[in-house]
Design a protein around this motif. Structure first.
Motif, mmCIF file in Angstrom:
data_model
loop_
_atom_site.group_PDB
_atom_site.id
_atom_site.type_symbol
_atom_site.label_atom_id
_atom_site.label_comp_id
_atom_site.label_asym_id
_atom_site.label_seq_id
_atom_site.Cartn_x
_atom_site.Cartn_y
_atom_site.Cartn_z
ATOM 1 N N ALA A 48 0.913 -1.190 -0.023
ATOM 2 C CA ALA A 48 0.032 0.090 0.120
ATOM 3 C C ALA A 48 0.795 1.092 -0.036
ATOM 4 C CB ALA A 48 -0.815 -0.165 1.200
ATOM 5 N N ALA A 49 2.128 1.121 0.504
ATOM 6 C CA ALA A 49 3.076 2.355 0.456
ATOM 7 C C ALA A 49 3.877 2.416 -0.476
ATOM 8 C CB ALA A 49 3.833 2.152 1.836
ATOM 9 N N GLY A 50 3.743 1.416 -1.681
ATOM 10 C CA GLY A 50 4.523 1.527 -2.981
ATOM 11 C C GLY A 50 5.891 0.793 -2.526
ATOM 12 N N TRP A 51 6.210 -0.294 -1.710
ATOM 13 C CA TRP A 51 7.199 -0.601 -1.486
ATOM 14 C C TRP A 51 7.432 -2.280 -1.839
ATOM 15 C CZ3 TRP A 51 11.235 2.371 -1.419
ATOM 16 C CH2 TRP A 51 11.195 3.686 -0.725
ATOM 17 N N ALA A 52 6.374 -2.569 -2.369
ATOM 18 C CA ALA A 52 6.320 -4.177 -2.582
ATOM 19 C C ALA A 52 7.146 -4.610 -3.828
ATOM 20 C CB ALA A 52 4.892 -4.377 -2.781
ATOM 21 N N CYS A 53 6.746 -3.854 -5.199
ATOM 22 C CA CYS A 53 7.494 -4.488 -6.401
ATOM 23 C C CYS A 53 8.422 -3.273 -6.970
ATOM 24 C CB CYS A 53 6.451 -4.688 -7.194
ATOM 25 S SG CYS A 53 5.498 -5.924 -6.747
ATOM 26 N N VAL A 54 9.405 -2.916 -6.074
ATOM 27 C CA VAL A 54 10.243 -1.655 -6.584
ATOM 28 C C VAL A 54 10.938 -1.739 -7.871
ATOM 29 C CG1 VAL A 54 10.613 -1.247 -3.995
ATOM 30 C CG2 VAL A 54 12.258 -2.726 -5.334
ATOM 31 N N GLY A 55 11.177 -2.893 -8.369
ATOM 32 C CA GLY A 55 11.703 -3.009 -9.734
ATOM 33 C C GLY A 55 10.876 -2.968 -10.691
ATOM 34 N N TRP A 56 9.571 -3.318 -10.623
ATOM 35 C CA TRP A 56 8.529 -3.144 -11.565
ATOM 36 C C TRP A 56 8.513 -2.057 -12.317
ATOM 37 C CZ3 TRP A 56 3.785 -6.510 -10.437
ATOM 38 C CH2 TRP A 56 4.031 -7.724 -10.077
ATOM 39 N N PRO A 57 8.151 -2.095 -13.646
ATOM 40 C CA PRO A 57 7.866 -0.557 -14.311
ATOM 41 C C PRO A 57 6.549 0.063 -13.807
ATOM 42 C CG PRO A 57 8.303 -2.117 -15.918
ATOM 43 C CD PRO A 57 8.422 -2.957 -14.588
ATOM 44 N N VAL A 58 6.643 1.407 -13.645
ATOM 45 C CA VAL A 58 5.466 2.039 -13.103
ATOM 46 C C VAL A 58 4.093 1.616 -13.505
ATOM 47 C CG1 VAL A 58 4.734 4.461 -12.511
ATOM 48 C CG2 VAL A 58 6.975 4.071 -12.207
ATOM 49 N N GLU A 59 4.139 1.523 -14.979
ATOM 50 C CA GLU A 59 2.905 1.379 -15.575
ATOM 51 C C GLU A 59 2.296 -0.109 -15.284
ATOM 52 O OE1 GLU A 59 6.169 0.380 -18.537
ATOM 53 O OE2 GLU A 59 5.793 1.964 -16.998
ATOM 54 N N HIS A 60 3.117 -1.028 -14.461
ATOM 55 C CA HIS A 60 2.646 -2.511 -14.016
ATOM 56 C C HIS A 60 2.438 -2.411 -12.594
ATOM 57 C CE1 HIS A 60 2.676 -4.222 -18.054
ATOM 58 N NE2 HIS A 60 4.043 -3.991 -18.046
ATOM 59 N N GLY A 61 2.487 -1.126 -11.894
ATOM 60 C CA GLY A 61 2.229 -1.309 -10.583
ATOM 61 C C GLY A 61 3.331 -1.037 -9.566
#
Length: 375
Positions: A48-61
């Protein structure tokens, strides 16, 4: 980069408190059962804080972090002694695989649930007759109307007992052999035709499972890549498995070594002192190699990295037993941290590709040596 490191370090310090404070250090190898529900809640908080998939592209969450930022995140996560993740297989393996090989429809359907830690995944690769030799996969998937129908058995399937989905490597072309005719299928676990049986480990826990497919189904369009292209997809997934998260793993290794060094301070055995020194040198070599080859797709790089860390960690478990002496042979109400390390690290040189297979790949595909005789 210092600002990014300070930001994640501050966030972890602030948030690993209150209801999450007691989760520090929980859920590591051989302890996957610890506080599972609480760790799941922590990961959803992280997401929820945006720290789960740090390496994924922004367009994929994801956060769209650079390789260096990803290394920093995993290092700081490990330094904070944050709990082991329950969504690793989805976020670090399947997610990047779908981003690289999946259709836009598959990405829209599955990536949001992985990123939010709403959907948990397991990996259906190994089989009783196809452990590290994935080209020997015998599980079949036959197209019947709009569904693939699966029959076969997978083994050593981590977290299959809690996963809602499995990415399965299956043989979809009758009569095909070795790496030809394989496909990567996305299969729902909660359906008739799937049976999950836990495998009790030396540590007494049951992270691993056997999974039996007897007429289980999945939709025709849930193939990652083209039918028959599963070998290329599977190799891509394994490359993601050995990515930047291993730098965080090494932080945990360093913590184990430092604690063991303190334990060995009162030991007068010169052999112990020498092996402590060798372990320290080995850890420095491991980190230098990982940083030097970060993002390098050259053949043999991932295999060498796996050999280096797996053998080092297994040796650390053996060193821990040497330091403990006879006391290490006795249990009182369960395994202590060093006994658990020793027992679980026996598997380090097997899972994720056994030593023998890694050496064969390096010898045959990198050095050009003659192929090992096969049946």
């Amino acid at each position: 980069m210092a600002d990014f490191r300070a930001r994640i370090r501050s966030w972890l310090a602030e948030n690993l408190s209150g209801e999450f404070a007691s989760l520090r250090g929980l859920g590591g190898p051989g302890r996957e059962h610890e506080a599972f529900g609480e760790r799941l809640a922590w990961e959803r908080h992280l997401a929820a804080a945006g720290w789960a998939c740090v390496g994924w592209p922004v367009e994929h969450g994801g956060r769209g972090a650079t390789l260096t930022e990803q290394v920093v995140f995993h290092e700081e996560y490990a330094r904070a002694d944050a709990p082991a993740k329950v969504s690793h297989l989805g976020q670090e393996l399947l997610g990047p695989t779908l981003i690289a090989f999946g259709t836009p429809e598959q990405q829209r359907r599955f990536l949001p649930g992985i990123a939010a830690v709403e959907d948990l995944w397991c990996q259906g690769y190994s089989e009783p007759g196809a452990g590290s030799d994935l080209a020997a996969v015998a599980t079949t998937a036959t197209l019947e109307g709009d569904d693939w129908v699966l029959r076969g058995q997978k083994v050593w399937t981590s977290l299959a007992h809690v996963a809602g989905w499995c990415f399965v490597l299956a043989r979809t072309e009758p009569g095909s052999r070795r790496h030809h005719g394989l496909s990567c299928l996305l299969v729902p676990m909660d359906q008739p035709g799937i049976e999950v049986r836990p495998i009790r480990q030396l540590t007494g826990t049951s992270e691993f499972n056997e999974v039996f497919f007897d007429g289980a189904r999945t939709a025709r369009d849930l193939v990652v890549g083209e039918p028959g292209d599963g070998w290329r997809v599977a190799m891509g997934t394994l490359a993601f498995e050995r990515g930047v998260a291993t730098l965080g793993q090494q932080v945990g290794f360093r913590r184990e070594l430092e604690t063991l060094t303190e334990l060995a301070a009162s030991c007068d055995d010169p052999l112990v002192a020498e092996r402590i020194d060798r372990a320290w040198v080995g850890l420095e070599v491991m980190r230098a190699h990982a940083i030097r080859t970060l993002g390098d797709p050259a053949p043999g790089v991932a295999e060498v990295s796996k050999l280096v860390w797996a053998n080092w960690h297994r040796s650390l478990g053996e060193l821990a037993m040497l330091v403990r002496g006879a006391v290490g042979l006795v249990t009182e109400g369960g395994l202590d941290e060093w006994q658990r390390l020793y027992l679980f690290s026996r598997a380090d040189t097997i899972y994720g590709g056994s030593n023998e297979i890694q050496r064969n790949i390096i010898a045959e595909r990198v050095l050009g040596l003659p192929r090992e005789a096969r049946p």
